[in-house]
Structures are given as structure tokens and as C-alpha cells.
Design a protein around this motif. Structure first.
Motif, PDB file in Angstrom:
ATOM      1  N   LEU A  68      33.504  13.787  31.284  1.00 18.48           N
ATOM      2  CA  LEU A  68      33.145  13.008  30.103  1.00 18.48           C
ATOM      3  C   LEU A  68      31.635  12.903  29.976  1.00 18.48           C
ATOM      4  CD1 LEU A  68      35.671  10.025  30.289  1.00 18.48           C
ATOM      5  CD2 LEU A  68      35.651  11.870  28.606  1.00 18.48           C
ATOM      6  N   PRO A  69      31.120  12.847  28.748  1.00 17.33           N
ATOM      7  CA  PRO A  69      29.675  12.669  28.568  1.00 17.33           C
ATOM      8  C   PRO A  69      29.231  11.281  29.024  1.00 17.33           C
ATOM      9  CG  PRO A  69      30.824  12.517  26.464  1.00 17.33           C
ATOM     10  CD  PRO A  69      31.842  12.949  27.471  1.00 17.33           C
ATOM     11  N   ILE A  70      27.983  11.181  29.455  1.00 24.43           N
ATOM     12  CA  ILE A  70      27.389   9.883  29.793  1.00 24.43           C
ATOM     13  C   ILE A  70      26.747   9.343  28.522  1.00 24.43           C
ATOM     14  CG2 ILE A  70      25.661   8.690  31.177  1.00 24.43           C
ATOM     15  CD1 ILE A  70      26.053  10.901  33.293  1.00 24.43           C
ATOM     16  N   LEU A  71      27.229   8.223  28.040  1.00 20.30           N
ATOM     17  CA  LEU A  71      26.784   7.700  26.752  1.00 20.30           C
ATOM     18  C   LEU A  71      25.461   6.959  26.853  1.00 20.30           C
ATOM     19  CD1 LEU A  71      30.142   6.280  25.304  1.00 20.30           C
ATOM     20  CD2 LEU A  71      29.123   8.546  24.949  1.00 20.30           C
ATOM     21  N   MET A 131      27.314  14.319  12.947  1.00 14.29           N
ATOM     22  CA  MET A 131      28.356  14.239  13.968  1.00 14.29           C
ATOM     23  C   MET A 131      29.451  15.267  13.720  1.00 14.29           C
ATOM     24  SD  MET A 131      28.904  10.107  14.334  1.00 14.29           S
ATOM     25  CE  MET A 131      30.566  10.309  14.990  1.00 14.29           C
ATOM     26  N   MET A 132      29.682  15.598  12.461  1.00  9.75           N
ATOM     27  CA  MET A 132      30.763  16.512  12.102  1.00  9.75           C
ATOM     28  C   MET A 132      30.260  17.886  11.705  1.00  9.75           C
ATOM     29  SD  MET A 132      33.287  13.844  10.193  1.00  9.75           S
ATOM     30  CE  MET A 132      32.879  12.111  10.367  1.00  9.75           C
ATOM     31  N   GLY A 133      28.975  18.142  11.997  1.00 10.02           N
ATOM     32  CA  GLY A 133      28.407  19.457  11.742  1.00 10.02           C
ATOM     33  C   GLY A 133      28.070  19.737  10.300  1.00 10.02           C
ATOM     34  N   LEU A 134      28.065  18.705   9.459  1.00 10.44           N
ATOM     35  CA  LEU A 134      27.909  18.904   8.016  1.00 10.44           C
ATOM     36  C   LEU A 134      26.460  19.056   7.575  1.00 10.44           C
ATOM     37  CD1 LEU A 134      30.471  16.162   6.930  1.00 10.44           C
ATOM     38  CD2 LEU A 134      30.875  18.628   7.064  1.00 10.44           C
ATOM     39  N   LEU A 170      35.840  15.088  14.765  1.00  8.25           N
ATOM     40  CA  LEU A 170      35.301  13.867  15.373  1.00  8.25           C
ATOM     41  C   LEU A 170      35.593  13.772  16.865  1.00  8.25           C
ATOM     42  CD1 LEU A 170      35.873  10.924  12.864  1.00  8.25           C
ATOM     43  CD2 LEU A 170      33.722  11.568  13.940  1.00  8.25           C
ATOM     44  N   LEU A 171      36.623  14.454  17.336  1.00 10.76           N
ATOM     45  CA  LEU A 171      36.976  14.403  18.757  1.00 10.76           C
ATOM     46  C   LEU A 171      35.898  15.018  19.636  1.00 10.76           C
ATOM     47  CD1 LEU A 171      40.763  15.387  18.559  1.00 10.76           C
ATOM     48  CD2 LEU A 171      39.767  13.092  18.649  1.00 10.76           C
ATOM     49  N   ARG A 172      34.950  15.747  19.036  1.00 10.29           N
ATOM     50  CA  ARG A 172      33.860  16.345  19.804  1.00 10.29           C
ATOM     51  C   ARG A 172      32.689  15.379  19.982  1.00 10.29           C
ATOM     52  NH1 ARG A 172      33.721  22.165  17.808  1.00 10.29           N
ATOM     53  NH2 ARG A 172      31.664  21.770  16.986  1.00 10.29           N
ATOM     54  N   ASP A 173      32.691  14.290  19.230  1.00 11.87           N
ATOM     55  CA  ASP A 173      31.602  13.322  19.336  1.00 11.87           C
ATOM     56  C   ASP A 173      31.673  12.606  20.686  1.00 11.87           C
ATOM     57  OD1 ASP A 173      29.508  11.464  18.087  1.00 11.87           O
ATOM     58  OD2 ASP A 173      31.083  10.081  18.721  1.00 11.87           O
ATOM     59  N   PRO A 174      30.554  12.444  21.389  1.00 16.15           N
ATOM     60  CA  PRO A 174      30.580  11.847  22.727  1.00 16.15           C
ATOM     61  C   PRO A 174      31.248  10.476  22.790  1.00 16.15           C
ATOM     62  CG  PRO A 174      28.463  12.873  22.344  1.00 16.15           C
ATOM     63  CD  PRO A 174      29.205  12.940  21.046  1.00 16.15           C
ATOM     64  N   CYS A 175      30.885   9.566  21.885  1.00 15.66           N
ATOM     65  CA  CYS A 175      31.444   8.220  21.917  1.00 15.66           C
ATOM     66  C   CYS A 175      32.944   8.231  21.642  1.00 15.66           C
ATOM     67  CB  CYS A 175      30.730   7.331  20.904  1.00 15.66           C
ATOM     68  SG  CYS A 175      31.375   5.649  20.810  1.00 15.66           S
ATOM     69  N   ILE A 176      33.355   8.929  20.606  1.00 15.15           N
ATOM     70  CA  ILE A 176      34.768   9.004  20.254  1.00 15.15           C
ATOM     71  C   ILE A 176      35.561   9.650  21.383  1.00 15.15           C
ATOM     72  CG2 ILE A 176      36.435   9.919  18.594  1.00 15.15           C
ATOM     73  CD1 ILE A 176      34.518   7.680  17.559  1.00 15.15           C
TER      74      ILE A 176
END
Length: 233
Positions: A68-71, A131-134, A170-176
């Protein structure tokens, strides 16, 4: 053949695609990074495969990731309007190929008369879109926000049409990723995940994190996961 085209091919042939889902969630390769996709075929393939791969398949891989990422404070979402950030912003940018500043975005998306409020609003909505690459956000001052090719492509769809794709992105976002991983595997306290924030900031950001988690899980067969998250601060 690119990552997403290959994923589509394996899916259509009925072959296992677990490794593609895992790599997508981990998002540590430029060939997977939606912000850097420029090939039209790859972008269409990305939209197609993300849409038709079930949320269940994504969540099943998420619960088994190894690291998991370190937030940090920068990883905790802060925005005002989900739809403005993931849909309306790119519609605006389609008329501004050279990009817009945070203040210009805020001016277009809200009615506040103060530059500071416009800038903050524009910044928050832009970070949500990123966050979503947009979109891409420059390092220059003032920051300029430009649409990615992926972001431009998604303007072909209404918010309701593309929301199933955005949920999975969104599942790729560290917090989510951290919140859902822990909630899938056990009970979790939001306050523990963001313990590095001041209590007042925890409370302000809580609304945003909760909106995104609800956006992903609400009205799905996985809605029960919501009951495993303690939002008290």
C-alpha cells in the motif's frame, strides 16, 4: 500492441486478465498511466476494457495487493463538486487548448467574485480531475491546467455514461486505495488512516473522501463495505 489493446484481446478471448487488473490498479508504468496515453486506439481500448471489466473483479484484485502507498496530506482529496471536477472541467478545457489557470477555471465554474476563492476552487477541481488522468497541472506559476488526450476523449460521454469507468479509475488513487483495501479486509477507522492531519483538517477532508468512496460503492453489490468504515473523528 499496447497494454489496453492487449487486455481487450485477452478479455475477448476468454483468457485470464487478473494481471492486467492488478497492473492497472498499481499504475506504476507509463504505458498504463492514463495521463500519458496519446494513441487513439489505446485510449478507446482503455475506456472499453475498464467499462466492461466488473467492479467486483477490480475490488477482488485490490484486496490482494502486496504493498500500500504511504499517505501524506497531499494525498487526501479536497474538492467541492464531483461532477464539476470529472466532467464539466474537461468540457471547459475543450475550448482552451492552451489550458486555463486555477483562477480562470474557478471563474468559469463558480460565481465567487474574489480571485482567491476562484483560485482555490479551480485548484481543487483540477486536482480531482488529475486523480483520474483527465488533466495535467503544470509546475509553472501560475499553474496551467491542460486536458489530457484521455480527458478529451471522455468529453464524448455524459457524466452518467462514464461514471462506471471513473469509479474504477479512482481505485488507483493512493487514499482511495488505502481506505478500500482496509475496509475490504477488516473494519477501519478513517481517523487512523489520516492521523497525520490536524483534527480540523480531518473533518474538512472527510466529506470529500466519503463522497468518493460512496461514489464507487453505492448501489453496487459491494455497498456493504461502507458499513465497515468508521468515519468518526
Amino acid at each position: 500492441m499496447g497494454f489496453y489493446s492487449d487486455w481487450v484481446k485477452k478479455y475477448d478471448e476468454g483468457l485470464p486478465t487478473d494481471e492486467y487488473i492488478l497492473k492497472f490498479i498499481e499504475n506504476d508504468d507509463d504505458n498504463i498511466n492514463l495521463q500519458k496515453l496519446n494513441d487513439d486506439t489505446e485510449i478507446k481500448s482503455a475506456y472499453e476494457i475498464i467499462k466492461k471489466t466488473s467492479l467486483s473483479d477490480f475490488l477482488n484484485k485490490l484486496k490482494n495487493i502486496n504493498e500500500l502507498p504511504i499517505l501524506t496530506a497531499q494525498d487526501i482529496p479536497c474538492f467541492s463538486s464531483l461532477e464539476n471536477g470529472v466532467s464539466r472541467l474537461n468540457e471547459l478545457l475543450s475550448f482552451s487548448p492552451n489550458g486555463l489557470t486555477f483562477t480562470e477555471i474557478g471563474y468559469q465554474l463558480m460565481n465567487s467574485v474574489t480571485d482567491s476563492a476562484q483560485r482555490k476552487y479551480g485548484e481543487n477541481q483540477s486536482k480531482l480531475a488529475a486523480m483520474m488522468g483527465l488533466v495535467l497541472i503544470s509546475d509553472t506559476r501560475p499553474n496551467r491546467v491542460t486536458a489530457t488526450t484521455w480527458g478529451n476523449y471522455l468529453t464524448n460521454y455524459t457524466f452518467n455514461e462514464k461514471k462506471e469507468v471513473l469509479k474504477k479509475v479512482l481505485l488507483r488513487d493512493p487514499c482511495i486505495k488505502v481506505v478500500l483495501y482496509r475496509a475490504i479486509n477488516s473494519m477501519v477507522r478513517y481517523a487512523e488512516i489520516v492521523s497525520f492531519l490536524k483534527p480540523s483538517t480531518m473533518i474538512r477532508r472527510r466529506t470529500n473522501v466519503k463522497i468518493l468512496i460512496n461514489f464507487i460503492l453505492k448501489d453496487s453489490e459491494h455497498e456493504i463495505i461502507l458499513s465497515k468504515i468508521d468515519w468518526e473523528v
